[in-house]
Design a protein around this motif. Sequence first.
Motif, PDB file in Angstrom:
ATOM      1  N   CYS A 109      73.763  34.721   5.130  1.00  0.00           N
ATOM      2  CA  CYS A 109      72.953  34.244   6.266  1.00  0.00           C
ATOM      3  C   CYS A 109      72.832  32.734   6.126  1.00  0.00           C
ATOM      4  O   CYS A 109      71.928  32.229   5.459  1.00  0.00           O
ATOM      5  CB  CYS A 109      71.587  34.911   6.273  1.00  0.00           C
ATOM      6  N   LEU A 110      73.752  32.023   6.762  1.00  0.00           N
ATOM      7  CA  LEU A 110      73.823  30.575   6.592  1.00  0.00           C
ATOM      8  C   LEU A 110      73.385  29.834   7.853  1.00  0.00           C
ATOM      9  O   LEU A 110      73.473  30.355   8.960  1.00  0.00           O
ATOM     10  CB  LEU A 110      75.255  30.158   6.239  1.00  0.00           C
ATOM     11  N   THR A 111      72.917  28.631   7.667  1.00  0.00           N
ATOM     12  CA  THR A 111      72.635  27.615   8.692  1.00  0.00           C
ATOM     13  C   THR A 111      71.904  28.208   9.892  1.00  0.00           C
ATOM     14  O   THR A 111      70.707  28.452   9.814  1.00  0.00           O
ATOM     15  CB  THR A 111      73.933  26.891   9.112  1.00  0.00           C
ATOM     16  N   LEU A 112      72.620  28.457  10.982  1.00  0.00           N
ATOM     17  CA  LEU A 112      71.972  28.946  12.189  1.00  0.00           C
ATOM     18  C   LEU A 112      71.285  30.282  11.962  1.00  0.00           C
ATOM     19  O   LEU A 112      70.321  30.618  12.656  1.00  0.00           O
ATOM     20  CB  LEU A 112      72.970  29.051  13.349  1.00  0.00           C
ATOM     21  N   GLY A 113      71.751  31.065  10.969  1.00  0.00           N
ATOM     22  CA  GLY A 113      71.092  32.326  10.649  1.00  0.00           C
ATOM     23  C   GLY A 113      69.701  32.104  10.086  1.00  0.00           C
ATOM     24  O   GLY A 113      68.750  32.810  10.442  1.00  0.00           O
ATOM     25  N   VAL A 114      69.562  31.108   9.204  1.00  0.00           N
ATOM     26  CA  VAL A 114      68.245  30.760   8.677  1.00  0.00           C
ATOM     27  C   VAL A 114      67.356  30.276   9.815  1.00  0.00           C
ATOM     28  O   VAL A 114      66.163  30.611   9.895  1.00  0.00           O
ATOM     29  CB  VAL A 114      68.365  29.692   7.577  1.00  0.00           C
ATOM     30  N   GLU A 115      67.926  29.508  10.716  1.00  0.00           N
ATOM     31  CA  GLU A 115      67.139  28.972  11.822  1.00  0.00           C
ATOM     32  C   GLU A 115      66.748  30.062  12.820  1.00  0.00           C
ATOM     33  O   GLU A 115      65.684  30.001  13.430  1.00  0.00           O
ATOM     34  CB  GLU A 115      67.898  27.826  12.482  1.00  0.00           C
ATOM     35  N   LEU A 116      67.575  31.091  12.971  1.00  0.00           N
ATOM     36  CA  LEU A 116      67.169  32.241  13.768  1.00  0.00           C
ATOM     37  C   LEU A 116      66.015  32.982  13.098  1.00  0.00           C
ATOM     38  O   LEU A 116      65.108  33.474  13.769  1.00  0.00           O
ATOM     39  CB  LEU A 116      68.352  33.189  13.988  1.00  0.00           C
ATOM     40  N   ALA A 117      66.044  33.059  11.756  1.00  0.00           N
ATOM     41  CA  ALA A 117      64.928  33.665  11.024  1.00  0.00           C
ATOM     42  C   ALA A 117      63.648  32.873  11.252  1.00  0.00           C
ATOM     43  O   ALA A 117      62.570  33.443  11.473  1.00  0.00           O
ATOM     44  CB  ALA A 117      65.254  33.748   9.536  1.00  0.00           C
ATOM     45  N   LEU A 118      63.755  31.554  11.216  1.00  0.00           N
ATOM     46  CA  LEU A 118      62.579  30.702  11.426  1.00  0.00           C
ATOM     47  C   LEU A 118      62.033  30.824  12.843  1.00  0.00           C
ATOM     48  O   LEU A 118      60.837  30.643  13.071  1.00  0.00           O
ATOM     49  CB  LEU A 118      62.935  29.247  11.129  1.00  0.00           C
ATOM     50  N   ALA A 119      62.900  31.126  13.798  1.00  0.00           N
ATOM     51  CA  ALA A 119      62.468  31.283  15.182  1.00  0.00           C
ATOM     52  C   ALA A 119      62.028  32.705  15.497  1.00  0.00           C
ATOM     53  O   ALA A 119      61.477  32.960  16.566  1.00  0.00           O
ATOM     54  CB  ALA A 119      63.594  30.867  16.133  1.00  0.00           C
ATOM     55  N   SER A 120      62.282  33.644  14.562  1.00  0.00           N
ATOM     56  CA  SER A 120      61.843  35.029  14.741  1.00  0.00           C
ATOM     57  C   SER A 120      60.413  35.173  14.239  1.00  0.00           C
ATOM     58  O   SER A 120      59.846  34.269  13.625  1.00  0.00           O
ATOM     59  CB  SER A 120      62.782  35.977  14.000  1.00  0.00           C
ATOM     60  N   ASP A 121      59.831  36.343  14.475  1.00  0.00           N
ATOM     61  CA  ASP A 121      58.426  36.552  14.139  1.00  0.00           C
ATOM     62  C   ASP A 121      58.231  37.380  12.878  1.00  0.00           C
ATOM     63  O   ASP A 121      57.243  37.197  12.167  1.00  0.00           O
ATOM     64  CB  ASP A 121      57.726  37.198  15.330  1.00  0.00           C
ATOM     65  N   ILE A 122      59.141  38.283  12.589  1.00  0.00           N
ATOM     66  CA  ILE A 122      59.128  39.084  11.366  1.00  0.00           C
ATOM     67  C   ILE A 122      60.565  39.186  10.896  1.00  0.00           C
ATOM     68  O   ILE A 122      61.466  39.444  11.705  1.00  0.00           O
ATOM     69  CB  ILE A 122      58.554  40.493  11.612  1.00  0.00           C
ATOM     70  N   VAL A 123      60.800  38.998   9.598  1.00  0.00           N
ATOM     71  CA  VAL A 123      62.159  39.058   9.047  1.00  0.00           C
ATOM     72  C   VAL A 123      62.193  40.067   7.903  1.00  0.00           C
ATOM     73  O   VAL A 123      61.408  39.976   6.955  1.00  0.00           O
ATOM     74  CB  VAL A 123      62.635  37.684   8.546  1.00  0.00           C
ATOM     75  N   ILE A 124      63.123  41.019   8.005  1.00  0.00           N
ATOM     76  CA  ILE A 124      63.345  42.017   6.964  1.00  0.00           C
ATOM     77  C   ILE A 124      64.707  41.735   6.343  1.00  0.00           C
ATOM     78  O   ILE A 124      65.704  41.604   7.059  1.00  0.00           O
ATOM     79  CB  ILE A 124      63.338  43.445   7.542  1.00  0.00           C
ATOM     80  N   ALA A 125      64.771  41.630   5.025  1.00  0.00           N
ATOM     81  CA  ALA A 125      66.023  41.277   4.348  1.00  0.00           C
ATOM     82  C   ALA A 125      66.456  42.378   3.393  1.00  0.00           C
ATOM     83  O   ALA A 125      65.615  43.020   2.741  1.00  0.00           O
ATOM     84  CB  ALA A 125      65.859  39.972   3.569  1.00  0.00           C
ATOM     85  N   GLY A 126      67.757  42.587   3.309  1.00  0.00           N
ATOM     86  CA  GLY A 126      68.322  43.476   2.311  1.00  0.00           C
ATOM     87  C   GLY A 126      68.509  42.749   0.994  1.00  0.00           C
ATOM     88  O   GLY A 126      68.552  41.513   0.940  1.00  0.00           O
ATOM     89  N   THR A 127      68.655  43.511  -0.077  1.00  0.00           N
ATOM     90  CA  THR A 127      68.811  42.903  -1.403  1.00  0.00           C
ATOM     91  C   THR A 127      70.088  42.086  -1.510  1.00  0.00           C
ATOM     92  O   THR A 127      70.184  41.206  -2.364  1.00  0.00           O
ATOM     93  CB  THR A 127      68.795  43.982  -2.489  1.00  0.00           C
ATOM     94  N   SER A 128      71.056  42.348  -0.636  1.00  0.00           N
ATOM     95  CA  SER A 128      72.307  41.587  -0.675  1.00  0.00           C
ATOM     96  C   SER A 128      72.204  40.246   0.029  1.00  0.00           C
ATOM     97  O   SER A 128      73.138  39.432  -0.052  1.00  0.00           O
ATOM     98  CB  SER A 128      73.438  42.393  -0.014  1.00  0.00           C
ATOM     99  N   ALA A 129      71.113  39.990   0.716  1.00  0.00           N
ATOM    100  CA  ALA A 129      71.015  38.785   1.551  1.00  0.00           C
ATOM    101  C   ALA A 129      71.082  37.515   0.717  1.00  0.00           C
ATOM    102  O   ALA A 129      70.442  37.411  -0.334  1.00  0.00           O
ATOM    103  CB  ALA A 129      69.720  38.814   2.363  1.00  0.00           C
TER     104      ALA A 129
END
Length: 261
Positions: A109-129
């Motif tokens: 989860c690079l660059t724009l993916g992190v920024e999508l997380a920051l713009a989201s309201d709740i983030v659930i991550a797998g252990t592989s993230a």
Amino acid sequence: MTRRRVSLVRDGHVLSIGLDRPEKRNAADLQMLRELSLAYGELDRDPDLRVAVLHAHGDHFTAGLDLADVAPAVTETGLDIVPEGGLHPWQVTGRDLTKPVVMAVRGTCLTLGVELALASDIVIAGTSARFGQIEVSRAILPFGGATIRLPRRVGWGDAMRWMLTGDLFDAEEAHRIGLVQEVLDDDRVDARALELAHRIAAQAPLAVQVTLANAHRAVRDGDAAAEAELQPQLVRLLASEDAAIGHQAFLDRTTAEFVGR
């Protein structure tokens, strides 16, 4: 005919939005960015939709921008990725999204993916993230809001630690600094995100939207601006059909079925 880059699946009041370019680790080209913008616009406009789950097909959320496709489209005024009817998915320009987004992350989860997380309201991550704001190693800056939101979310030191080095960090570190809210085995991530989305969708839609908007107002305009709206918004909500439904359900000890009015 070019295959779509973003999948859309409706499940009741929940819209599942999927990045769908797994053969490229969901690297975002202009087509994907514009389809994602249109998906957010559809979520915002449709009164029957109350919340979204943002996820990705394949083993990886995103490898970041497809710079070979995107870089030539950058002009002196920036990058135009919002067609008519769309909303900016990073919420750095234009109108705010009025409905919540729950994000599910596995793998890279690079660059724009992190920024999508920051713009989201709740983030659930797998252990592989594995997360990375690696723009400095590509001689650019994070332009999707990380320079603004990451220090606010995780604190100055942790934000600079990861943005200025371009190093990757794992799901446990993302949880420690507050970028993600839960870390689960990979095979449980999508189901958990969908479960939370349905839990949100079961609440009174107007109340959810006003709560979200007031929190955004506090971040954007300061506490006083948000405080000034609290009582007027309460009066508005108390006059809604959903308030009457909720009150009756409380009296009857039943589950409220809200209608969004």
